[in-house]
Scaffold this active site. Sequence first.
Site, mmCIF file in Angstrom:
data_model
loop_
_atom_site.group_PDB
_atom_site.id
_atom_site.type_symbol
_atom_site.label_atom_id
_atom_site.label_comp_id
_atom_site.label_asym_id
_atom_site.label_seq_id
_atom_site.Cartn_x
_atom_site.Cartn_y
_atom_site.Cartn_z
ATOM 1 N N ALA A 36 -10.262 -9.858 17.679
ATOM 2 C CA ALA A 36 -11.609 -9.957 17.409
ATOM 3 C C ALA A 36 -12.881 -10.785 18.528
ATOM 4 C CB ALA A 36 -11.963 -10.795 16.593
ATOM 5 N N ARG A 48 -9.530 -18.939 -9.709
ATOM 6 C CA ARG A 48 -10.106 -19.378 -11.141
ATOM 7 C C ARG A 48 -8.678 -20.257 -11.385
ATOM 8 N NH1 ARG A 48 -9.379 -13.337 -14.268
ATOM 9 N NH2 ARG A 48 -8.033 -13.536 -12.968
ATOM 10 N N GLU A 192 -2.366 -2.816 -12.095
ATOM 11 C CA GLU A 192 -3.760 -2.923 -12.567
ATOM 12 C C GLU A 192 -3.797 -5.037 -13.703
ATOM 13 O OE1 GLU A 192 -6.808 -2.972 -10.572
ATOM 14 O OE2 GLU A 192 -5.280 -2.211 -9.187
ATOM 15 N N LYS A 207 -10.245 5.679 -6.599
ATOM 16 C CA LYS A 207 -10.330 6.006 -4.797
ATOM 17 C C LYS A 207 -11.042 6.911 -4.677
ATOM 18 C CE LYS A 207 -6.021 2.686 -5.812
ATOM 19 N NZ LYS A 207 -4.866 2.026 -6.135
HETATM 20 N N1 HSE Z 1 -2.156 -1.083 -9.293
HETATM 21 C C1 HSE Z 1 -3.072 0.045 -8.247
HETATM 22 C C2 HSE Z 1 -1.988 1.139 -7.822
HETATM 23 C C3 HSE Z 1 -2.635 -1.299 -6.673
HETATM 24 O O1 HSE Z 1 -0.917 0.758 -8.336
HETATM 25 O O2 HSE Z 1 -1.946 1.379 -6.955
HETATM 26 C C4 HSE Z 1 -3.718 -1.029 -5.916
HETATM 27 O O3 HSE Z 1 -4.779 0.122 -5.850
#
Ligand code: HSE
Length: 440
Positions: A36, A48, A192, A207
């Site tokens: 860098a 949190r 997730e 994505k």
């Molecule tokens: N929940 C996502 C997966 C995590 O299982 O690919 C990465 O984006």
Amino acid sequence: MSAYPPVKVGLLGLGTVGGGVTRVLARNAEEISRRAGREIAITHAAARNLDTTTANTGGMKLTGEALEVVDDPEVSIIVELMGGYEPARSLVLRALANGKHVVTANKALIARHGNEIFAAARANGVMVGFEAAVAGGIPIIKAIREGLAGNRIEWVAGIINGTGNFIMTEMRDKGRDFPDVLAEAQALGYAEADPTFDVEGIDAAHKLTILASIAFGIPLQFDKVYIEGISRITREDVAYAEELGYRIKHLGIAWRDQHGAQLRVHPTLIPQRQLLASVNGVMNAVLVQGDAVGQTLYYGAGAGADPTASAVVADIVDVVRTLTADPDNRVPHLAFQPDALSDLPVLPIEEVETAYYLRLQALDRPGVLADVTRILADRGISIEAILQKEPLPGASDAQIILLTYEVKERWMNEAIAAIEALDSIHAPVTRIRLEHLGLE
Ligand code: HSE
């Protein structure tokens, strides 16, 4: 040492990925700053729950209030790893308005609000990096946006949700049931926060939205993606598809032709011989068809702390390079800053250690193998496997095949010379180096 002071980074979120970023930045600090052009220091972080974090928080101011980090005048780059739409969106917009660069791994945020966020970044003359938002550690955004910039991208097809792929793989290989495998993916930290995002294809659609935009040059349009998850696929479907020569994979597909673009996420039968069919477990892979290059395939860990941190840190390095010595040359020619190249010696081949396959043509009589193994043993060369095969057609010598464990080339050269000097060995030894490449 760089003439520049460390760049100060503020981190929002110290969960799985945030912890990974702190650890990777600490572990590879020296090489990262040589790339860098200056040191990178996380000086302020918000989480949190600070009690449960496994992050390396040395030298950081810690807070439960994300706004404090976003408004910290010392910080030049905000790294958003909270996930979700809000408050991530408001915090990112505020960081941009404050003139800070932003790096994020938040695919939901970019897919839904990316158009607004990028407009704000342009208005404020700052960067937004989101490599970690698609396929975790695989640098697919950089590959499509930069490496394939000379192509007309015709289609992209990817396994871009690790949890879904893990579930499909376990159902096929072990006949396991859906909820059981999902629970394991959650325990591994891949799923997730809301697992329906994985199972119902929403995470993959986030994505794919991003991939389609960078492949085709269209605005982000998450609401136009056709989405089907894997929850209706049964073990029987998996088995019947196999019988017909196919494998079922949950794919994100972006396709374009003269009629328009297709953006779709659904379970798909693909031929078993297609490389994507061999992408198993939580691994991700993205296949890109460009008109000039043809197909290229990108494979790697699509989730997890360190792989995702790998992409986040690369984006931070990208920003830091523009803030440093030669902003017009964003990437140094040899990846490291010219004054930070090291004098690491390049080893002569005699010093290289590999395993070997050896094939010997030997007289088939008692003691020959003993002579050969003694020569190897005298040089500390250990044998992993041995085979004796019939003579080749028209020849009388037996074929002896040996696999060895790793040894320095210098000792193998000596051993081969000694073996070739035996009366019982009638031809030069065939030597092929063997590399396990991470597999045992
Ligand atoms: N929940 C996502 C997966 C995590 O299982 O690919 C990465 O984006």
